[in-house]
Write an enzyme that holds these catalytic residues in place. Structure first.
Site, PDB file in Angstrom:
ATOM      1  N   HIS A  79      -2.044 -40.921 104.105  1.00  0.00           N
ATOM      2  CA  HIS A  79      -1.967 -41.986 103.282  1.00  0.00           C
ATOM      3  C   HIS A  79      -2.370 -41.714 101.098  1.00  0.00           C
ATOM      4  CE1 HIS A  79      -5.138 -44.713 101.698  1.00  0.00           C
ATOM      5  NE2 HIS A  79      -4.266 -45.811 102.627  1.00  0.00           N
TER       6      HIS A  79
ATOM      7  N   GLU B 213       2.687 -48.468 101.476  1.00  0.00           N
ATOM      8  CA  GLU B 213       1.404 -48.599 100.708  1.00  0.00           C
ATOM      9  C   GLU B 213       1.202 -48.504  98.756  1.00  0.00           C
ATOM     10  OE1 GLU B 213      -1.707 -49.286 104.088  1.00  0.00           O
ATOM     11  OE2 GLU B 213      -2.125 -47.541 103.106  1.00  0.00           O
TER      12      GLU B 213
HETATM   13  P1  PGA Z   1      -6.818 -52.455 101.524  1.00  0.00           P
HETATM   14  O1  PGA Z   1      -6.886 -50.652 102.567  1.00  0.00           O
HETATM   15  O2  PGA Z   1      -6.414 -53.320 102.703  1.00  0.00           O
HETATM   16  O3  PGA Z   1      -8.567 -52.435 101.473  1.00  0.00           O
HETATM   17  O4  PGA Z   1      -6.331 -52.225 100.349  1.00  0.00           O
HETATM   18  C1  PGA Z   1      -4.853 -50.676 102.616  1.00  0.00           C
HETATM   19  C2  PGA Z   1      -5.238 -49.262 102.836  1.00  0.00           C
HETATM   20  O5  PGA Z   1      -5.152 -48.054 102.061  1.00  0.00           O
HETATM   21  O6  PGA Z   1      -5.148 -48.269 104.237  1.00  0.00           O
END
Ligand code: PGA
Length: 220
Positions: A95, A144
């Protein structure tokens, strides 16, 4: 089959997690449960609670948010795959918050990936863009974009699909999008056959809102 992954990050205590689960598990999943896999990823100390409460729901699985790159041993504070092996089926690795705040490098992330695989825990491997290295055996790949995480500014579908093309995914890989997904914008992603799931942070903290995302999908 679509993956709906809730990443609670560093939120919730035991009581709050219990209330969340009590509320969420009362919802009606009869129309969606054949087509979805929900993966709840709470902080480590809440994993047994989530596991116990969700055990009878085949379509709900438990995931960790991180694992140590060390094996068992003298590594104070670390949680390794051996400890988690009967507790979770999935683990989030790579992440952007781990890469940024904890300075996790590709070498560390690949070690974590390999450890999880050896223990039969499936990594949900996150990349920020097509430049991030992807382990060849990554089955669940979560894209992401940093500017979309926690900002309320989700990346438009066409851009997400463009990045998907550049990622060079293996044939059996599943492509998951994450970044400010909410109950209003989820449908566009979920209904696209090139997107296999969603990774949801903020909205997953609220059981009602998280369920609404699942409902978007089951309502067809
Ligand atoms: P968010 O986070 O939905 O708050 O944008 C997503 C993530 O970091 O997995």
């Amino acid at each position: 089959m679509k993956y709906i992954i809730g990443n609670w990050k560093a939120n919730k205590n035991f009581k709050q997690a219990s209330s969340w689960l009590d509320l969420f598990l009362k919802k009606d999943f009869s129309r969606s449960k054949k087509n979805i896999k929900i993966i709840i990823c709470p902080p480590h100390p809440l994993l047994p609670l989530v596991q116990q409460k969700t055990a009878k729901y085949q379509f709900i699985k438990v995931g960790a948010q991180d694992i140590s790159f060390f094996a068992q041993g003298a590594y104070t504070g670390e949680v390794n795959v051996e400890t988690l092996s009967n507790l979770v089926d999935y683990v989030i690795i790579g992440h952007s918050e781990r890469r940024y705040y904890f300075e996790e490098t590709d070498r560390i992330l690949f070690q974590k990936f390999n450890r999880a695989k050896r223990e039969n825990i499936e990594p949900i491997f996150c990349v920020r863009d097509e430049e991030d290295l992807l382990p060849a055996k990554a089955v669940l790949v979560a894209y992401e974009p940093v500017e979309a995480i926690g900002t309320g500014s989700n990346q438009p579908l066409d851009q997400v699909l463009k990045t998907r093309q550049f990622l060079n995914l293996a044939k059996n890989s599943k492509f998951i999008y994450g970044g400010s997904v909410d109950e209003k914008n989820a449908a566009a992603y979920i209904k696209n056959d090139k997107i296999d799931g969603l990774l949801i942070g903020t909205v997953s903290l609220d059981a009602d809102r998280f369920y609404k995302i699942i409902k978007v999908f089951s309502d067809g």
